[in-house]
Design an enzyme around this catalytic site. Sequence first.
Site, PDB file in Angstrom:
ATOM      1  N   SER A  12       0.968 -14.730   2.303  1.00 54.94           N
ATOM      2  CA  SER A  12       1.624 -14.005   1.532  1.00 54.94           C
ATOM      3  C   SER A  12       2.089 -12.620   2.127  1.00 54.94           C
ATOM      4  O   SER A  12       1.735 -12.028   3.128  1.00 54.94           O
ATOM      5  CB  SER A  12       0.440 -13.211   0.542  1.00 54.94           C
ATOM      6  OG  SER A  12       0.693 -12.078   0.142  1.00 54.94           O
ATOM      7  N   HIS A  37       4.574 -16.872   0.477  1.00 49.73           N
ATOM      8  CA  HIS A  37       3.907 -16.600  -0.751  1.00 49.73           C
ATOM      9  C   HIS A  37       4.224 -15.356  -1.134  1.00 49.73           C
ATOM     10  O   HIS A  37       4.382 -14.294  -0.377  1.00 49.73           O
ATOM     11  CB  HIS A  37       2.498 -16.648  -0.407  1.00 49.73           C
ATOM     12  CG  HIS A  37       1.694 -16.461  -1.807  1.00 49.73           C
ATOM     13  ND1 HIS A  37       1.524 -17.558  -2.713  1.00 49.73           N
ATOM     14  CD2 HIS A  37       1.442 -15.332  -2.222  1.00 49.73           C
ATOM     15  CE1 HIS A  37       0.901 -16.941  -3.736  1.00 49.73           C
ATOM     16  NE2 HIS A  37       0.626 -15.771  -3.509  1.00 49.73           N
ATOM     17  N   ASP A  39       4.424 -12.387  -4.009  1.00 50.97           N
ATOM     18  CA  ASP A  39       3.704 -11.656  -4.954  1.00 50.97           C
ATOM     19  C   ASP A  39       4.557 -10.713  -5.756  1.00 50.97           C
ATOM     20  O   ASP A  39       4.684  -9.616  -5.435  1.00 50.97           O
ATOM     21  CB  ASP A  39       2.403 -11.042  -4.366  1.00 50.97           C
ATOM     22  CG  ASP A  39       1.416 -12.155  -3.868  1.00 50.97           C
ATOM     23  OD1 ASP A  39       0.947 -11.990  -2.588  1.00 50.97           O
ATOM     24  OD2 ASP A  39       0.944 -12.800  -4.561  1.00 50.97           O
ATOM     25  N   MET A  41       4.848  -8.295  -8.917  1.00 53.93           N
ATOM     26  CA  MET A  41       3.836  -7.623  -9.830  1.00 53.93           C
ATOM     27  C   MET A  41       4.599  -6.412 -10.571  1.00 53.93           C
ATOM     28  O   MET A  41       5.525  -5.936  -9.953  1.00 53.93           O
ATOM     29  CB  MET A  41       2.716  -6.987  -8.869  1.00 53.93           C
ATOM     30  CG  MET A  41       2.088  -8.018  -8.103  1.00 53.93           C
ATOM     31  SD  MET A  41       0.597  -6.700  -6.932  1.00 53.93           S
ATOM     32  CE  MET A  41       0.194  -8.414  -5.871  1.00 53.93           C
ATOM     33  N   HIS A  70       4.433 -16.125  -6.790  1.00 47.98           N
ATOM     34  CA  HIS A  70       3.339 -16.040  -7.678  1.00 47.98           C
ATOM     35  C   HIS A  70       3.628 -14.711  -8.705  1.00 47.98           C
ATOM     36  O   HIS A  70       3.625 -13.657  -7.959  1.00 47.98           O
ATOM     37  CB  HIS A  70       2.249 -15.602  -6.718  1.00 47.98           C
ATOM     38  CG  HIS A  70       0.980 -15.313  -7.705  1.00 47.98           C
ATOM     39  ND1 HIS A  70      -0.227 -14.815  -6.760  1.00 47.98           N
ATOM     40  CD2 HIS A  70       0.766 -15.494  -8.799  1.00 47.98           C
ATOM     41  CE1 HIS A  70      -0.992 -14.615  -7.694  1.00 47.98           C
ATOM     42  NE2 HIS A  70      -0.755 -15.043  -8.844  1.00 47.98           N
ATOM     43  N   MET A  72       2.562 -12.330 -11.171  1.00 48.83           N
ATOM     44  CA  MET A  72       1.532 -11.425 -11.647  1.00 48.83           C
ATOM     45  C   MET A  72       2.292 -10.350 -12.621  1.00 48.83           C
ATOM     46  O   MET A  72       2.280  -9.176 -12.425  1.00 48.83           O
ATOM     47  CB  MET A  72       0.801 -10.830 -10.790  1.00 48.83           C
ATOM     48  CG  MET A  72      -0.184 -11.788  -9.811  1.00 48.83           C
ATOM     49  SD  MET A  72      -0.847 -11.181  -8.242  1.00 48.83           S
ATOM     50  CE  MET A  72       0.824 -11.706  -7.297  1.00 48.83           C
ATOM     51  N   MET A 141      -7.150 -17.751  -8.142  1.00 49.49           N
ATOM     52  CA  MET A 141      -7.208 -16.447  -7.585  1.00 49.49           C
ATOM     53  C   MET A 141      -9.005 -16.231  -7.022  1.00 49.49           C
ATOM     54  O   MET A 141      -9.829 -16.488  -7.716  1.00 49.49           O
ATOM     55  CB  MET A 141      -7.006 -15.307  -8.404  1.00 49.49           C
ATOM     56  CG  MET A 141      -5.599 -15.417  -9.022  1.00 49.49           C
ATOM     57  SD  MET A 141      -4.585 -15.436  -7.551  1.00 49.49           S
ATOM     58  CE  MET A 141      -4.827 -13.650  -6.961  1.00 49.49           C
ATOM     59  N   ASP A 179      -6.009 -18.287  -3.370  1.00 53.13           N
ATOM     60  CA  ASP A 179      -5.457 -16.964  -2.953  1.00 53.13           C
ATOM     61  C   ASP A 179      -6.124 -15.819  -3.237  1.00 53.13           C
ATOM     62  O   ASP A 179      -6.647 -15.310  -4.102  1.00 53.13           O
ATOM     63  CB  ASP A 179      -4.322 -16.978  -4.028  1.00 53.13           C
ATOM     64  CG  ASP A 179      -3.300 -15.736  -4.008  1.00 53.13           C
ATOM     65  OD1 ASP A 179      -2.308 -15.671  -4.757  1.00 53.13           O
ATOM     66  OD2 ASP A 179      -3.363 -14.965  -2.911  1.00 53.13           O
TER      67      ASP A 179
HETATM   68  C1  DX5 Z   1      -3.119 -10.651  -4.802  1.00 55.23           C
HETATM   69  C2  DX5 Z   1      -2.144 -11.454  -4.310  1.00 55.23           C
HETATM   70  C3  DX5 Z   1      -2.571 -12.245  -3.024  1.00 55.23           C
HETATM   71  C4  DX5 Z   1      -2.810 -11.539  -1.713  1.00 55.23           C
HETATM   72  C5  DX5 Z   1      -3.408 -12.152  -0.713  1.00 55.23           C
HETATM   73  O1  DX5 Z   1      -2.938 -10.241  -6.047  1.00 55.23           O
HETATM   74  O2  DX5 Z   1      -1.736 -12.488  -5.285  1.00 55.23           O
HETATM   75  O3  DX5 Z   1      -1.412 -13.456  -2.634  1.00 55.23           O
HETATM   76  O4  DX5 Z   1      -1.606 -10.956  -1.415  1.00 55.23           O
HETATM   77  O5  DX5 Z   1      -3.646 -11.301   0.248  1.00 55.23           O
HETATM   78  P1  DX5 Z   1      -4.875 -11.229   0.945  1.00 55.23           P
HETATM   79  O6  DX5 Z   1      -4.818 -12.681   2.037  1.00 55.23           O
HETATM   80  O7  DX5 Z   1      -4.989 -10.240   2.184  1.00 55.23           O
HETATM   81  O8  DX5 Z   1      -6.168 -11.158   0.233  1.00 55.23           O
HETATM   82 ZN    ZN Z   2      -0.496 -14.393  -4.633  1.00 49.87          ZN
END
Ligand code: DX5
Ligand code: ZN
Length: 219
Positions: A12, A37, A39, A41, A70, A72, A141, A179
């Site tokens: 990520s 990956h 993320d 948001m 991903h 969110m 998750m 994840d």
């Molecule tokens: C959290 C994300 C994850 C996160 C993973 O909401 O979806 O992908 O970035 O990071 P680590 O591996 O540091 O938990």
């Molecule tokens: Zn993620």
Amino acid sequence: MNTLRKTLISPSILTADFGNIGEAVRNLEQAGADYVHCDVMDGHFVPNITFGSKFVSDLKTYTNLPLDVHLMISRPDLYIDRFADAGADIITFHVEAECDAEKTLASIKARNIKAGLAISPDTPVEALAKFVNIVDVVLLMSVYPGFGGQKFIETSYDRARKIKDIIVGGKTNALLEIDGGVNCENSLAVKNCGVDMLVAGSSVFSASDMREAIKRLAE
Ligand code: DX5
Ligand code: ZN
């Protein structure tokens, strides 16, 4: 024991330097990552804001790695085409989002992109059962979505095994991806639950040797 497939590693970029994202994804590619990956948001579905589809299309120009996006966000159905146009190779959204999951999955597949459904820690895994024959990826998750660097939630092992049973029972070849809080200490136990793909952010970006960290995660 997940012995049939090579474990895929999808680092990520949430903990990477967004001001130098080109170098970050180039480093991931050189270090042997399988995916990037991304993320996304919206500050509504989760209490954090990261980046949109333009950031994804820009970072796509720095790597040949496939992008594991991903979402969110509360209304992923409104943004599928934009992330598809940005070059996403997997688009995953949350079963908890405010949209018709079946229609949204269909809109991703209509773009010839792999469709993923994510599930947060407090949602019963049974919520996935009716979609398991439609999805290409189930994203479990193992932290509450919104931030990197959190601690792996221990109940995730059992949840992974249950989801794997649902996938195998549905006779699909959907990948199980996990994840949040994944690192070299827990990755073997995670893989032994049948997980096919690991997301790792802080454990990869904080490593002194990124290639070694990715190699150990995949072992
Ligand atoms: C959290 C994300 C994850 C996160 C993973 O909401 O979806 O992908 O970035 O990071 P680590 O591996 O540091 O938990
Ligand atoms: Zn993620």
